[in-house]
Scaffold this motif. Sequence first.
Motif, PDB file in Angstrom:
ATOM      1  N   VAL A   1      -1.454  -0.728  -8.843  1.00 23.16           N
ATOM      2  CA  VAL A   1      -1.134  -1.909  -8.037  1.00 23.16           C
ATOM      3  C   VAL A   1      -1.501  -1.658  -6.574  1.00 23.16           C
ATOM      4  N   ALA A   2      -1.125  -0.496  -6.056  1.00 24.62           N
ATOM      5  CA  ALA A   2      -1.377  -0.174  -4.647  1.00 24.62           C
ATOM      6  C   ALA A   2      -2.872  -0.085  -4.346  1.00 24.62           C
ATOM      7  N   SER A   3      -3.633   0.607  -5.203  1.00 27.48           N
ATOM      8  CA  SER A   3      -5.065   0.777  -4.935  1.00 27.48           C
ATOM      9  C   SER A   3      -5.805  -0.549  -5.031  1.00 27.48           C
ATOM     10  N   LEU A   4      -5.386  -1.410  -5.961  1.00 26.13           N
ATOM     11  CA  LEU A   4      -6.042  -2.707  -6.112  1.00 26.13           C
ATOM     12  C   LEU A   4      -5.780  -3.599  -4.913  1.00 26.13           C
ATOM     13  N   LYS A   5      -4.543  -3.657  -4.461  1.00 30.97           N
ATOM     14  CA  LYS A   5      -4.232  -4.478  -3.291  1.00 30.97           C
ATOM     15  C   LYS A   5      -4.996  -3.994  -2.066  1.00 30.97           C
ATOM     16  N   GLN A   6      -5.065  -2.689  -1.907  1.00 29.50           N
ATOM     17  CA  GLN A   6      -5.782  -2.110  -0.769  1.00 29.50           C
ATOM     18  C   GLN A   6      -7.258  -2.472  -0.832  1.00 29.50           C
ATOM     19  N   ARG A   7      -7.839  -2.422  -2.009  1.00 27.01           N
ATOM     20  CA  ARG A   7      -9.253  -2.755  -2.176  1.00 27.01           C
ATOM     21  C   ARG A   7      -9.507  -4.243  -1.887  1.00 27.01           C
TER      22      ARG A   7
END
Length: 220
Positions: free
Chosen positions: A190-196
């Motif tokens: 979830v965190a990496s996707l939002k950041q991307r």
Amino acid sequence: MDDKIKKSYKQSKNIYDDVLTQEKWWSRLYIRLFWSGVDDNAVAQEVLKYIPDDFSGRLLDVPVGTAVFTCGKYKKLKNADITCLDYSEDMLEQAQDRFKKSGITNISAIQGDVGNLPFEDNSFDIVLSMNGFHAFPDKEKAYAETNRVLKKGGKFIACFYIKGKSEITDFLVSAILVKKGWFTPPFETVASLKQRLEKMYTIKNFHVRGSMVWFCAIKK
């Protein structure tokens, strides 16, 4: 793309729709045991709500798969210019057959690679990707290409598997689905996707259910 992916989806073409739609008892059991009971039908309907029925622009669907979820929606989009792309010829043939039987004539279906899309920059008003990004082998190229062909202010709509939300789902993915060629690491959290997404888009909607994420984001 890796030909292992073509082979894996060719082998699964006769059960692919059953797994997603849960029409068989064994597919319902599989979803309940390994995917926390997440209903792909319900997720698909939520995703497709981001596309208004009176949409009249250009839409790219990659990968189209068998169009098991999208065919009904596309039948409503009578004024849209729809392009459906998939790496698997077997999936594409099933999608084309569905469109033909449904009398849909405003769709172009082509075989191609999401990492090298055969379209000009800023070509589409919507890019839709259902259950694709967990399978794409070169995710960096996939993100870059889908962003490239999307117009500024256009919608990037997607749903796919994310890791870190369910130990049993993560185990299934790593132990079986990756080895079969249906899923390809690395996978988003979830965190990496939002950041991307925040680097390229304004996130309008973002939902997580079990190990599935779906969202609608607007290109900056």
